[in-house]
Structures are given as structure tokens and as C-alpha cells.
Design a protein around this motif. Structure first.
Motif, PDB file in Angstrom:
ATOM      1  N   LEU A   1       0.830  -1.204   0.000  1.00  0.00           N
ATOM      2  CA  LEU A   1       0.000   0.000   0.000  1.00  0.00           C
ATOM      3  C   LEU A   1       0.867   1.258   0.000  1.00  0.00           C
ATOM      4  O   LEU A   1       0.580   2.226  -0.712  1.00  0.00           O
ATOM      5  N   ASN A   2       1.925   1.234   0.787  1.00  0.00           N
ATOM      6  CA  ASN A   2       2.822   2.388   0.830  1.00  0.00           C
ATOM      7  C   ASN A   2       3.500   2.619  -0.523  1.00  0.00           C
ATOM      8  O   ASN A   2       3.800   3.756  -0.884  1.00  0.00           O
ATOM      9  N   LYS A   3       3.723   1.535  -1.265  1.00  0.00           N
ATOM     10  CA  LYS A   3       4.355   1.652  -2.574  1.00  0.00           C
ATOM     11  C   LYS A   3       3.363   2.078  -3.652  1.00  0.00           C
ATOM     12  O   LYS A   3       3.637   2.967  -4.463  1.00  0.00           O
ATOM     13  N   GLU A   4       2.190   1.450  -3.650  1.00  0.00           N
ATOM     14  CA  GLU A   4       1.210   1.672  -4.722  1.00  0.00           C
ATOM     15  C   GLU A   4       0.234   2.807  -4.438  1.00  0.00           C
ATOM     16  O   GLU A   4      -0.282   3.441  -5.362  1.00  0.00           O
ATOM     17  N   GLY A   5      -0.095   3.021  -3.163  1.00  0.00           N
ATOM     18  CA  GLY A   5      -1.063   4.060  -2.832  1.00  0.00           C
ATOM     19  C   GLY A   5      -2.468   3.703  -3.285  1.00  0.00           C
ATOM     20  O   GLY A   5      -2.873   2.553  -3.276  1.00  0.00           O
ATOM     21  N   ILE A   6      -3.240   4.690  -3.673  1.00  0.00           N
ATOM     22  CA  ILE A   6      -4.606   4.617  -4.207  1.00  0.00           C
ATOM     23  C   ILE A   6      -5.622   4.320  -3.106  1.00  0.00           C
ATOM     24  O   ILE A   6      -6.550   5.096  -2.880  1.00  0.00           O
ATOM     25  N   TYR A   7      -5.489   3.173  -2.423  1.00  0.00           N
ATOM     26  CA  TYR A   7      -6.443   2.840  -1.362  1.00  0.00           C
ATOM     27  C   TYR A   7      -6.179   3.694  -0.121  1.00  0.00           C
ATOM     28  O   TYR A   7      -5.027   3.919   0.270  1.00  0.00           O
ATOM     29  N   ALA A   8      -7.247   4.166   0.485  1.00  0.00           N
ATOM     30  CA  ALA A   8      -7.163   4.959   1.718  1.00  0.00           C
ATOM     31  C   ALA A   8      -8.556   5.051   2.317  1.00  0.00           C
ATOM     32  O   ALA A   8      -9.558   4.875   1.620  1.00  0.00           O
ATOM     33  N   LEU A   9      -8.618   5.312   3.619  1.00  0.00           N
ATOM     34  CA  LEU A   9      -9.910   5.551   4.252  1.00  0.00           C
ATOM     35  C   LEU A   9     -10.547   6.797   3.650  1.00  0.00           C
ATOM     36  O   LEU A   9      -9.869   7.818   3.456  1.00  0.00           O
ATOM     37  N   ILE A  10     -11.824   6.714   3.332  1.00  0.00           N
ATOM     38  CA  ILE A  10     -12.543   7.869   2.783  1.00  0.00           C
ATOM     39  C   ILE A  10     -12.799   8.864   3.907  1.00  0.00           C
ATOM     40  O   ILE A  10     -13.390   8.520   4.934  1.00  0.00           O
ATOM     41  N   GLN A  11     -12.341  10.076   3.736  1.00  0.00           N
ATOM     42  CA  GLN A  11     -12.390  11.079   4.797  1.00  0.00           C
ATOM     43  C   GLN A  11     -13.583  12.019   4.613  1.00  0.00           C
ATOM     44  O   GLN A  11     -14.031  12.251   3.485  1.00  0.00           O
ATOM     45  N   PRO A  12     -14.114  12.559   5.700  1.00  0.00           N
ATOM     46  CA  PRO A  12     -15.248  13.496   5.595  1.00  0.00           C
ATOM     47  C   PRO A  12     -14.842  14.798   4.926  1.00  0.00           C
ATOM     48  O   PRO A  12     -13.683  15.223   5.009  1.00  0.00           O
ATOM     49  N   ALA A  13     -15.807  15.414   4.268  1.00  0.00           N
ATOM     50  CA  ALA A  13     -15.548  16.679   3.576  1.00  0.00           C
ATOM     51  C   ALA A  13     -15.319  17.823   4.556  1.00  0.00           C
ATOM     52  O   ALA A  13     -14.668  18.817   4.231  1.00  0.00           O
ATOM     53  N   GLU A  14     -15.874  17.690   5.764  1.00  0.00           N
ATOM     54  CA  GLU A  14     -15.691  18.696   6.796  1.00  0.00           C
ATOM     55  C   GLU A  14     -15.830  18.027   8.153  1.00  0.00           C
ATOM     56  O   GLU A  14     -16.285  16.884   8.248  1.00  0.00           O
ATOM     57  N   ALA A  15     -15.454  18.725   9.200  1.00  0.00           N
ATOM     58  CA  ALA A  15     -15.438  18.145  10.540  1.00  0.00           C
ATOM     59  C   ALA A  15     -16.802  18.261  11.216  1.00  0.00           C
ATOM     60  O   ALA A  15     -16.950  18.895  12.271  1.00  0.00           O
ATOM     61  N   THR A  16     -17.830  17.653  10.583  1.00  0.00           N
ATOM     62  CA  THR A  16     -19.164  17.631  11.180  1.00  0.00           C
ATOM     63  C   THR A  16     -19.644  16.200  11.295  1.00  0.00           C
ATOM     64  O   THR A  16     -19.159  15.306  10.575  1.00  0.00           O
ATOM     65  N   ALA A  17     -20.616  15.992  12.166  1.00  0.00           N
ATOM     66  CA  ALA A  17     -21.146  14.643  12.365  1.00  0.00           C
ATOM     67  C   ALA A  17     -21.748  14.095  11.082  1.00  0.00           C
ATOM     68  O   ALA A  17     -21.559  12.928  10.730  1.00  0.00           O
ATOM     69  N   GLN A  18     -22.493  14.928  10.342  1.00  0.00           N
ATOM     70  CA  GLN A  18     -23.133  14.474   9.117  1.00  0.00           C
ATOM     71  C   GLN A  18     -22.102  14.139   8.043  1.00  0.00           C
ATOM     72  O   GLN A  18     -22.239  13.136   7.324  1.00  0.00           O
ATOM     73  N   ALA A  19     -21.076  14.939   7.919  1.00  0.00           N
ATOM     74  CA  ALA A  19     -20.036  14.676   6.921  1.00  0.00           C
ATOM     75  C   ALA A  19     -19.303  13.379   7.251  1.00  0.00           C
ATOM     76  O   ALA A  19     -18.954  12.608   6.352  1.00  0.00           O
ATOM     77  N   ARG A  20     -19.080  13.133   8.517  1.00  0.00           N
ATOM     78  CA  ARG A  20     -18.415  11.889   8.928  1.00  0.00           C
ATOM     79  C   ARG A  20     -19.301  10.684   8.645  1.00  0.00           C
ATOM     80  O   ARG A  20     -18.827   9.633   8.215  1.00  0.00           O
TER      81      ARG A  20
END
Length: 583
Positions: A285-304
Motif C-alpha cells: 500500500l505504501n508503494k502503490e497508494g490509491i487505497y485509503a480511508l474515505i475522509q469526511p468533507a468537513e469536521a461535522t457529524a453528518q459529513a463523517r
């Protein structure tokens, strides 16, 4: 198995799926194999035709949600969590597996309630997938318009389909008869059961053979095909399952446990093998990348919450490592929607979710005199965002985008429930589901992260493990676990985190099994009465708890339940399968 082999003749009869049922990316590879008696030479006369054979193998991969016709309606159109501590079935239905076979202890090797078990060996689809995959492997060399690289990649996909199919059987029944070629209809049916250890080794061997030839991640057109990331993640899942205490112990998990259902001894090297598999994944993963946890657009409960939803629900993306499909449209899940009103998540599950800041929800929370609102405060959620995406709670909307009918004075409240409804995979509004083709997220990146953390913790201790757990927690706004956490405490935290992250993704049952969690099978389960201050759209509630109908396991637990019984009719066929312990 004899029946399976007869049905899957060398003519490759047309499968039950239509062109729109299975897609890679947004384009189906073509229609299913013709039923006009096409022979192997014609099926492998071109890449297009050959792909139809491999596509057929994909159509038989496991899918965790009920989708209608047998054998895709396990537990009588219910979900696997209904036989764990996370969910209680309250359905008055003659085919409901949880109530009619598990809660009353009546499951047996002679069960005749069709499709009501969690798993019925010999009647599932894994051997269908295996057969089609072997036909492809053995004949891919004939295809004239494919390069060697293309053939190697497709063969690797087929090997992964086989490995995944056996991995599914391993989790439910242990060691199984191993098919290592495409069986002729007139072949002698002698396939002795191989040991638990051999089954694990064979699965890992297939994955190791496939990994070098697979793409790390597929492009949008081929999304849904097997990948190197999926193969490496599945390898970790299999090795972690095998290394866990139920199967990796000097003490057998059942008095009749044998070489087909466990190792029969303990070896720390099994935990180390799992840890090395996780290490290999993250190195890649460190070599190829691409996969990652999908992060919220903003620091709100709904975005999370929405980031978490995207992570498990949507095809493609950067988080789903293995995606299986039964259909394309929302209607694929119609049997899920209309049956959820009669069951629900337990209060035990709801209580696992921490406060929004990551603090544990109190085990002794006073529901009748709450010191803090347990779900919403001034319209804002007060708990882990994943709670609301997994469970419809008082004060939130359900899938018709109206107040969830989980409070007693709602006009559609059903007393035969738990006070909660399943929310995962259902979504709250039609607009939420629009233009979002369905899938089953068979394996996601967070599982690899938490599995690797578990393997590190059991091998080296918590120091280097906790960071992977905290990444999963931080994505939904929770504070991290302390760096000073002990091994036992981290073990419990990981099992809980897996329950929170993978609710209704068929993880909890196998976690309870592989760790031999007798106490969780026996514990009392609870529901919650909620009464709103307004019938139509309440903003405040009063609460009281109640005990759900007890299960047979509460007072008569037998570890035989860790693995499914083998139908006696299957054993009587005489090809080599044997019965599981206690059945």
C-alpha cells in the motif's frame, strides 16, 4: 456435491442471471453462456466468450444481504447478525432461521426448513464458482486473441475466486473436500474431506499464486474484478481466522473437535503468519497508494456519517477491496427493505457506540433519568456517527425519510421489535439511493487495518498496533485510544471497533466464533422503549429498557454452534464429507 457436478455440465448451461445482474464497472462483459450446447472450443474461441465463463464464476460469489430466490436468502431472508448479539429477529415467519432454528436450539443435521440456516453445506454456491473458475483456468490457453499477460491476469482472478469460495466454507464448516480441477460429469465422486490445516494452506497457496499477476486496483471499467489488494487482504483474513484461539489452541474447542475443524495445538507462528500478511499488505500500500480511508468533507457529524456511508455502500472508491454483486439497481435489496420492520438491533449493540468525542458510553447509563441525551441534543447527534448509519434510533429518519417508527406513540410502531431498526444498506431517502448501484463490500480496508492491529497485538503487544485502530476511529471523529493501553484492553477494543465499523457486514459472527466468545452468546439481550413528546416529529423522549426474548443458548450453550452442521443427506452421498463436532 454430486448434484452440483451434474448441473454444471461441460456444456456450461446458461446461469440464472440476466445481463444487468453483474457488472464490472458500469458495463457488463456480455450475455451469459448460451444454453444451446456450446462446447468448450467455442466458449474459448475468443476473449469475449471466455470472459463469459469467468463472469459466471463471479456470479456465484457470496453476498451478505437477502436478494430473493434461494440460495440467496440465508436465514429465511434475514441477516447473519441476527444470530449474534447485535440484532434480534422478531419475525413471526415459518422460514425465519434465527427464531425457528437458532433461538430455540432446533438446528440439526437433518433440518428440513429449506434456506433457513446461516449456511447449508452442499446447497450453497461456492462449488459452482469453483467449477466455473477451474474450467476457465484449464482452457484459457486456447484463447487466440489474448496476450500471455492478459491470460495470466484472468487466471489469477479465477484462482482468487476459488480461494474466496473456500475461505467462505472454511469460516462456516472448517476443512472441506478440495476440488483442484474441473470435474467431468461422469467422473468418480471421491473427494475426501481435507484437514483444517490443509484447507488454510491450500487457500493461501492459491492467493500467493494469484497475487503477482493481479492489478493492485482495477480501473473504473473493470471495477469489481479481483485485485492484488483484495487477494492480500483476504490472505490476512484467512490467516487471522486460523490463528485465533478457537482453532489455534492446545485445548480443543469441542470434545469431538478433530483435524478437520482445528489444528489441535497452539503455535505462535500462526499469529506471526497473520502479522506478516498484514505487513506485506501495508508495504504494498505504501508503494502503490490509491487505497485509503474515505475522509469526511468537513469536521461535522453528518459529513463523517456520509464518508462512512460512501466507504461501505458505493462501488469503486478507495476502500472496498473485494466487491461482490447480485444486481445493479436498488430493487436488488427489496427483500431487505420490507423485512426489517419485524426485527432490530439490540440495545446491547447500541450501547457499544461511544459518545461523539470517543468516550465510552456508560455501561450503567440511567435510561429513565439520563444525565445526557443518548442520541440527539438540540438536533445534533451525540454519539459515534456510525451508530446512526447502522441503526435507526429515536429522533432520526428511516428509509422513507420520515421519523423512524421506533418510538411507542408512532402510528406505525411495531411492538414485536427491539426499539431500533437496521439502517445499514437501507439509507434514509430515495435521493440517497439514486444512481448508486448496489454491491456487497465483502472486504474493506478498515478490516485489514484492524486485523493487522490484532495480529500485531497478539504477537508483539499493543505498542505498534494501536495506531491502526486509531486511524479507523479518527475517520469518524473519535479520539484515539491511549498509547499506554494494555494487550488485553486493546484486544477488547479491537473486537468492539470491528463491531462498530462492520455492523451488518458479516464480521461480528465470525469474530465471536474465532475467539470462542461463549459469554457473548449467553448474555441477556435488551431492547428500548422510547416515547416521544410529539407523535409526528418528536424532539425529546422518555426511555425504559426491557429484556428481549431469551435464546436457547442462554442456559444450554454448546460450542458445536461455532461451525455449521453438515446435512446428513450430504454425508450420505458418500464422496467424503464428514460431520462437524457435536452435530
Amino acid at each position: 456435491m454430486k448434484n452440483i457436478i451434474k448441473l454444471l455440465s461441460i456444456c456450461l448451461a446458461c446461469s440464472m442471471y440476466s445481463c444487468s445482474d453483474l457488472t464490472f464497472g458500469d458495463n457488463f462483459l456480455g450475455s451469459q453462456p448460451e444454453s444451446s450446447g456450446a462446447v468448450l472450443d467455442s466458449m474459448f474461441s475468443s476473449k469475449v466468450n471466455a470472459d463469459k465463463v469467468l463472469t459466471s464464476a463471479y456470479t456465484y460469489l457470496p453476498y451478505g444481504l437477502p436478494t430473493g430466490a434461494a440460495p440467496y436468502n440465508k436465514l429465511g431472508v434475514n441477516v447473519l447478525e441476527a444470530i449474534s448479539d447485535l440484532y434480534q429477529s422478531c419475525r413471526d415467519n415459518a422460514n425465519d432461521g434465527p427464531k425457528n432454528l437458532y433461538y430455540n436450539g432446533l438446528l440439526s443435521a437433518n433440518n428440513s426448513v429449506a434456506n433457513s440456516e446461516a449456511y447449508r453445506y452442499g446447497s450453497e454456491t461456492q462449488y459452482n464458482a469453483i467449477r466455473y473458475a477451474w474450467i476457465y483456468i484449464e482452457n484459457a490457453g486456447k484463447v487466440p486473441d489474448m496476450t500471455e499477460a492478459e491470460k495470466n491476469e484472468r487466471i489469477a482472478e479465477a484462482k482468487m475466486v476459488i480461494a474466496l469460495s473456500y475461505a467462505e466454507m472454511l469460516r462456516y464448516v472448517g476443512g472441506v473436500p478440495w476440488i483442484d480441477h474441473s470435474i467431468e460429469p461422469n467422473e468418480t465422486m471421491e473427494f475426501p474431506r481435507i484437514t483444517f490445516a490443509q484447507t488454510v494452506e491450500n487457500i493461501v497457496t492459491l492467493l500467493d499464486e494469484a497475487i503477482p499477476y493481479l492489478k493492485w486496483k482495477q480501473n473504473d471499467i473493470d471495477d469489481g474484478r479481483m485485485t492484488k489488494a483484495g487477494a492480500m487482504g483476504l490472505k490476512l483474513r484467512v490467516l487471522l481466522f486460523a490463528a485465533s484461539p478457537t482453532f489455534n489452541s492446545d485445548t480443543k474447542w469441542h470434545s469431538q473437535a478433530d483435524e478437520y475443524t482445528c489444528y489441535g495445538n497452539y503455535s505462535a507462528q500462526r499469529w506471526e503468519a497473520a502479522m506478516k500478511a498484514g505487513q506485506a499488505f501495508f508495504t504494498e500500500l505504501n508503494k502503490e497508494g490509491i487505497y485509503a480511508l474515505i475522509q469526511p468533507a468537513e469536521a461535522t457529524a453528518q459529513a463523517r456519517r456520509l464518508a462512512y456511508r460512501t466507504a461501505y455502500y458505493d462501488r469503486g472508491g478507495t476502500e472496498v477491496l473485494i466487491s461482490t454483486r447480485r444486481g445493479f439497481n436498488e430493487s436488488t435489496h427489496s427483500n431487505l427493505f420490507d423485512q426489517r420492520y419485524y426485527s432490530g438491533p439490540t440495545l446491547n449493540y447500541v450501547n457499544m457506540f461511544p459518545w461523539a468525542n470517543g468516550d465510552d458510553f456508560p455501561a450503567n447509563f440511567d435510561w429513565e433519568n439520563p444525565s445526557k441525551q443518548p442520541f440527539f441534543e438540540n438536533g445534533e447527534p451525540t454519539r459515534d456517527p456510525r451508530l446512526y448509519e447502522n441503526v435507526a434510533v429515536p429522533g432520526d429518519n428511516y428509509f422513507n425519510d420520515t421519523p423512524a417508527p421506533v418510538y411507542t406513540n408512532h402510528q406505525n410502531y411495531r411492538v414485536e421489535g427491539t426499539g431500533f431498526l437496521m439502517m445499514k444498506f437501507i439509507l434514509q431517502a430515495a435521493s440517497d439511493r439514486k444512481d448508486r448501484p448496489v454491491q456487497w463490500p465483502y472486504l474493506r480496508l478498515p478490516e485489514v487495518m484492524l486485523s493487522y492491529a490484532e495480529a500485531i497485538n497478539e504477537t508483539e503487544g499493543p505498542k505498534n498496533a494501536v495506531t491502526y485502530v486509531n486511524q479507523v476511529r479518527n475517520r469518524v471523529g473519535l479520539t484515539g485510544l491511549p498509547a499506554t493501553i494494555g494487550q488485553k484492553e486493546l484486544r477488547e477494543a479491537i473486537l468492539r471497533e470491528r463491531a462498530l465499523e462492520f455492523g451488518f457486514e458479516e464480521v461480528r459472527w465470525f469474530d465471536l466464533v474465532r475467539w470462542g466468545r461463549k459469554e457473548d452468546f449467553q448474555k441477556k439481550l435488551y431492547g428500548l422503549y422510547s416515547t416521544g413528546n410529539n407523535v409526528n416529529k418528536p424532539t425529546a423522549f422518555t426511555f425504559s429498557t426491557y429484556e428481549l426474548a431469551s435464546r436457547y443458548w442462554s442456559n444450554s450453550w454448546d460450542s458445536k454452534w461455532y461451525l455449521a452442521p453438515i446435512p446428513q443427506t450430504e454425508i450420505n452421498k458418500g464422496y467424503g464429507m464428514t460431520q462437524n463436532p457435536g452435530w
